[in-house]
Design a protein around this motif. Sequence first.
Motif, PDB file in Angstrom:
ATOM      1  N   ARG A  31       0.829  -1.209   0.000  1.00 47.18           N
ATOM      2  CA  ARG A  31       0.000   0.000   0.000  1.00 47.18           C
ATOM      3  C   ARG A  31       0.863   1.260   0.000  1.00 47.18           C
ATOM      4  O   ARG A  31       0.562   2.229  -0.708  1.00 47.18           O
ATOM      5  N   LEU A  34       2.315   1.990  -3.519  1.00 49.70           N
ATOM      6  CA  LEU A  34       1.369   1.936  -4.629  1.00 49.70           C
ATOM      7  C   LEU A  34       1.672   3.040  -5.640  1.00 49.70           C
ATOM      8  O   LEU A  34       1.700   4.220  -5.292  1.00 49.70           O
ATOM      9  N   ARG A  37      -0.743   6.842  -6.939  1.00 52.14           N
ATOM     10  CA  ARG A  37      -1.665   6.872  -5.801  1.00 52.14           C
ATOM     11  C   ARG A  37      -2.773   7.911  -5.988  1.00 52.14           C
ATOM     12  O   ARG A  37      -3.931   7.672  -5.622  1.00 52.14           O
ATOM     13  N   HIS A  40      -5.432   6.372  -8.110  1.00 50.11           N
ATOM     14  CA  HIS A  40      -6.136   5.326  -7.362  1.00 50.11           C
ATOM     15  C   HIS A  40      -7.114   5.947  -6.368  1.00 50.11           C
ATOM     16  O   HIS A  40      -8.261   5.501  -6.226  1.00 50.11           O
ATOM     17  N   ASP A  41      -6.655   6.980  -5.649  1.00 51.39           N
ATOM     18  CA  ASP A  41      -7.523   7.651  -4.683  1.00 51.39           C
ATOM     19  C   ASP A  41      -8.739   8.273  -5.365  1.00 51.39           C
ATOM     20  O   ASP A  41      -9.862   8.222  -4.843  1.00 51.39           O
ATOM     21  N   PHE A 174      -7.351  -1.149  -1.431  1.00 56.29           N
ATOM     22  CA  PHE A 174      -6.813  -1.038  -2.782  1.00 56.29           C
ATOM     23  C   PHE A 174      -6.637  -2.439  -3.358  1.00 56.29           C
ATOM     24  O   PHE A 174      -6.427  -3.411  -2.617  1.00 56.29           O
TER      25      PHE A 174
END
Length: 201
Positions: A31, A34, A37, A40-41, A174
């Motif tokens: 994590r 990652l 990010r 992804h967020d 995730f």
Amino acid sequence: MPPLSDPHDPANPTTPIESRRALRAMLLDARASLPDRVAHDAELTRHLADLLRALPVKRLAAYWPTQGEFDALTVLARWLGADATRHALLPVVTDKFSPLQFRRWTPECEMTPGAYNIPIPRSGEVETPDALLIPCVGFDAQRYRIGYGGGFYDRTLAALHAAGHRPRTIGIAFEANRLESIAPRSHDIALDCIVTERGVF
């Protein structure tokens, strides 16, 4: 990223407790490292917001993000501001062997360090949530989760169920932390759904 291997693989020479510790460390590292990010967020934010808009929930508990967890507070604040009858809650650790309490939170409320130095609302009414956003260190296709090992959510859900409350449970994770199986134990409780950057499962 493909699912990580079973922590209780017979080829693994460690004990289950040691396996869980090693697996947790590997998941936290995945994590923390990652890539992309921000992207992804953004995707996780979109999926979570869509889910919350569709849920008939008035008291929603979330968490204060630590150790690289997804920050759900922005989504929580928007959800809260969209309806004056809604209440947002944050967990409070009273002691290491008790279920969590949930104290009312707003973006403007005064915070103070709680257990493990995690901020909690300094004051606020304690309420029982209709739904919980639960951070996952790891999760599997059966919607079981691995947390940090303290057992707080296991105890909390067991206590709520014993009292006749069955809040909706929404894991936040995730895809990098998806496992083939966490090899659930007898006290583990499967979540109702998991939200990742790829959608709601």
